[in-house]
Scaffold this active site. Structure first.
Site, mmCIF file in Angstrom:
data_model
loop_
_atom_site.group_PDB
_atom_site.id
_atom_site.type_symbol
_atom_site.label_atom_id
_atom_site.label_comp_id
_atom_site.label_asym_id
_atom_site.label_seq_id
_atom_site.Cartn_x
_atom_site.Cartn_y
_atom_site.Cartn_z
ATOM 1 N N HIS A 1 34.921 7.762 0.689
ATOM 2 C CA HIS A 1 35.236 8.498 1.861
ATOM 3 C C HIS A 1 34.365 8.769 2.709
ATOM 4 C CE1 HIS A 1 33.682 12.254 0.316
ATOM 5 N NE2 HIS A 1 33.875 11.667 -0.700
ATOM 6 N N GLU B 1 37.871 12.411 -7.920
ATOM 7 C CA GLU B 1 36.377 12.495 -8.074
ATOM 8 C C GLU B 1 36.351 13.419 -9.554
ATOM 9 O OE1 GLU B 1 33.403 11.921 -8.764
ATOM 10 O OE2 GLU B 1 32.511 12.113 -6.743
#
Length: 499
Positions: free
Chosen positions: A304, A380
């Protein structure tokens, strides 16, 4: 029991699928004559919402029950394109997932120990069972169960194997394993099928005019519908749904090394679809590995764009504040979207559920005209009490926990998630996605730890390799996964689109 006495061998091909994983699911199974290759029994069922792996095991159970009804004394060779089921039922991979254990145990009880062997085959060679499973799922979508009278699986599987050839009645054509298939009319029912099996066992050749099927018993668990003959399959004029997606792609235009092993055979972290330890006893790898020249499932891995925490190098996982992209991060997302649009290879987009990834993925999706699918396995790591802290701050506040974390992948951040746990989760997501997107190029928008984990597993590198890779915000990496079990790392930390 009305089985065929003296039958020496039967082949069971089985498959299952889920449109969503978990999602609407179904299975298919077919019992084949090993000499003629004809379908002796078929079974398929829509089973409601389930995972791919559960559906695959259900297909195995249906196939074994159908085989036992035909010939309880025969040796059975099971052929499936699910490496997970084949390796677990062969005893080479452990079964830890609670949904899989009872199914595997039930499958093991259908025939006596040693009477069933398992073999992995590529998906393109499991078309009959695959088609049955898809017919079952199509039926479920319409609020009904699969019916033998509307199936085209046997007809279409046979036609696919002899495309371009004449297909007269009883014509036999071989496949790459020397197991011939009968293409053309199939007639009669269970009695003639069993007679054919008995004739095969006693003479080594099939009895004439016996392209038929038997009726499969449902045993102790429901199969949904009884087995049917290939004649029933050929009698319907129903339109055939298309095959699973499988288009060739350039995959970032990189060549595929022939000797790249998939981590299933080498990595210390678990790699089974259920997160279990998956280490085959004799891995096939290197130059000795069998070549799969088909189009791989290629993951283009996009980290990202930046958030406010990124430049300060603060821990930012799935247990923190879920920050949005910063202005710099939005510019990075625009840049990578333009680069991917120019390349033109991405066919699907899958994202972590965290906001920074969803924002990055949506920017790319708008540019490419694609939808975004969310997969929780791509999130994550949860850094627990370390969320929002710098490395120096963690070292000051939690020195013992930090040292343990740096020394062992099984050690977790204070109140967080260990790298070993992340590895299991990411490997399971990888297996789901490679099955779902075989032959396609998929953009995975995710985070540092999942990307490094995928690369580490593909390389067969030890866990400490995670600390020896650099991944910049909005960088691109790529790994290709082949059906023969090999993996190829094609790109790592490319930031050329940001310059």
């Amino acid at each position: 029991m009305s089985g065929a006495a003296g039958v020496r061998e039967l082949i069971v091909e089985a498959d299952g699928g889920s449109r969503g994983n978990p999602g609407p699911a179904g299975y298919g199974a077919v019992v084949l004559d090993p000499v003629t290759g004809e379908a002796l029994a078929e079974a398929a069922e829509y089973i409601g919402v389930a995972t791919n792996n559960v559906a695959e095991y259900k297909g195995l159970l249906a196939g074994l029950r159908a085989a036992r009804e035909l010939a309880p004394d025969a040796s059975v060779r099971v052929r499936m394109d699910s490496k997970l089921v084949v390796e677990q039922m062969s005893g080479r991979w452990k079964i830890k997932h609670p949904d899989m254990k009872p199914l595997a145990a039930e499958a093991a009880r259908i025939y006596p120990p040693g009477q069933v062997t398992y073999e992995w085959i590529p998906r393109e060679r499991n078309k009959h069972a695959d088609r049955l499973a898809n017919e079952a799922m199509d039926a479920g979508r319409q609020g009904r169960q699969w019916q033998p009278s509307t199936s085209r699986a046997a007809l279409d599987a046979g036609a696919a194997r002899v495309a371009g050839e004449a297909t007269g009645r009883g014509r036999v054509t071989g496949d790459t394993e020397g197991v011939p298939r009968v293409v053309g009319d199939a007639a009669a029912g269970a009695a003639r099928a069993r007679a054919a099996l008995a004739a095969t066992a006693s003479t080594g050749t099939p009895a004439p005019g016996t392209a038929s099927t038997g009726t499969a018993s449902t045993g102790s668990a429901p199969m949904g519908t009884a087995a049917t003959s290939a004649a029933a399959s050929s009698a319907t004029g129903a339109a055939a749904p298309g095959p699973r997606p499988g288009t060739a792609d350039r995959a970032l235009d990189a060549p595929r090394p022939a000797d790249a092993p998939r981590p299933d055979a080498t990595a210390p972290a678990p790699t089974g679809g259920d997160g279990s330890a998956a280490t085959p006893a004799t891995p096939s790898r290197g130059w000795a590995a069998p070549a799969d020249l088909g189009a791989p499932a290629t993951f283009v891995l996009l980290r990202h764009g930046e958030t406010a925490l990124t430049p300060e190098k603060r821990f930012s996982g799935s247990g923190g504040s879920d920050p949005e992209l910063s202005a710099a991060g939005r510019r990075q997302a625009d840049a990578v979207a333009a680069a991917l649009a120019a390349r033109g290879t991405v066919q699907e987009i899958v994202s972590s559920p965290l906001l920074r990834c969803r924002q990055t993925a949506l920017t790319v999706a708008e540019r490419l005209g694609l939808d975004v699918r969310i997969d929780d396995g791509l999130r994550e790591a949860d850094f627990g009490a370390w969320e929002g802290l710098t490395f120096a701050e963690v070292q000051e506040r939690y020195p013992d926990d930090l040292n343990a974390w740096l020394a062992s992948p099984k050690a977790a951040p204070t109140g967080g998630e260990s790298f070993a746990a992340v590895s299991r989760r990411v490997a399971a997501a990888r297996d789901r996605l490679t099955e779902r997107h075989a032959g396609r190029t998929v953009l995975l928008v995710t985070h540092v730890t999942p990307i490094k984990t995928l690369v580490r597993l593909a390389l067969g590198a030890p866990p400490e390799a995670l600390f020896r890779m650099e991944l910049s915000a909005a960088s691109l990496s790529a790994v290709a996964y082949y059906r023969d079990g090999n993996a190829s790392v094609r790109l790592l930390n490319d930031t050329s689109h940001l310059r």
